[in-house]
Design a protein around this motif. Sequence first.
Motif, PDB file in Angstrom:
ATOM      1  N   SER A   1       1.024   4.117  -2.842  1.00 48.90           N
ATOM      2  CA  SER A   1       0.732   5.523  -2.573  1.00 48.90           C
ATOM      3  C   SER A   1       1.901   6.402  -2.998  1.00 48.90           C
ATOM      4  O   SER A   1       1.718   7.515  -3.463  1.00 48.90           O
ATOM      5  CB  SER A   1       0.397   5.730  -1.099  1.00 48.90           C
ATOM      6  N   LYS A   2       3.124   5.825  -2.881  1.00 49.61           N
ATOM      7  CA  LYS A   2       4.300   6.566  -3.320  1.00 49.61           C
ATOM      8  C   LYS A   2       4.279   6.763  -4.835  1.00 49.61           C
ATOM      9  O   LYS A   2       4.592   7.817  -5.344  1.00 49.61           O
ATOM     10  CB  LYS A   2       5.570   5.827  -2.931  1.00 49.61           C
TER      11      LYS A   2
ATOM     12  N   LYS B   1       0.832  -1.194   0.000  1.00 51.26           N
ATOM     13  CA  LYS B   1       0.000   0.000   0.000  1.00 51.26           C
ATOM     14  C   LYS B   1       0.873   1.253   0.000  1.00 51.26           C
ATOM     15  O   LYS B   1       0.611   2.209  -0.725  1.00 51.26           O
ATOM     16  CB  LYS B   1      -0.879  -0.018   1.255  1.00 51.26           C
ATOM     17  N   GLU B   2       1.936   1.193   0.806  1.00 50.12           N
ATOM     18  CA  GLU B   2       2.841   2.328   0.898  1.00 50.12           C
ATOM     19  C   GLU B   2       3.510   2.585  -0.451  1.00 50.12           C
ATOM     20  O   GLU B   2       3.617   3.721  -0.901  1.00 50.12           O
ATOM     21  CB  GLU B   2       3.904   2.025   1.960  1.00 50.12           C
ATOM     22  N   GLN B   3       3.902   1.470  -1.091  1.00 53.35           N
ATOM     23  CA  GLN B   3       4.571   1.580  -2.384  1.00 53.35           C
ATOM     24  C   GLN B   3       3.620   2.198  -3.416  1.00 53.35           C
ATOM     25  O   GLN B   3       4.006   3.068  -4.184  1.00 53.35           O
ATOM     26  CB  GLN B   3       5.005   0.194  -2.844  1.00 53.35           C
TER      27      GLN B   3
END
Length: 171
Positions: A166-167, A162-164
């Motif tokens: 959003s990045k 998810k973090e990837q």
Amino acid sequence: MEAIYIPQLLKAPERKEEIKFQGPISGLDTLTPVQGIISVRHGGTFLEVSAQAETIITLTCDRCLQNYNYRLSIDTSEIIWLEEQKVVADRFLSEKEVSLEDLSETLPPNGHFQPDAWLYEQLYLAMPMRQVCGQDCQGADTPVDVTEPKIDSRWSSLAALKEQLSKNYDL
Ligand SMILES: [Zn+2]
């Protein structure tokens, strides 16, 4: 790293600028600073950009879902055509086969070259498609102790994904 004003390169020795760097690259989550060298040469109608760089990133193993460190390195070069954006836009309108990818490899002759953005792109492309922590990875097939918080590692993997994502969208 500072942006390079493209016309300025014409006045540089050999029409070339070389930058040694060691530091973070915006948008790229690395464990160690990205270090290396980038060189940009003005070829009249194009820029020849080449770089060697390396860093260590933390990846999540596709098989066992554990985090592991990976040495990411690039040794690459690329030609970036110098064209006025209007010319590019006209070509884009007249030729349907021109892809967005082609557009990104073009810069206006009086514009700036952004070393950080270029390096980010190259490092991102160099990331392994298949992420496995090691040859001896037992994978998820290993019987897992029921008391082991298996779900937690899955969640952390999801969180990392998810973090990837959003990045990526921040770009
Ligand atoms: Zn593994």
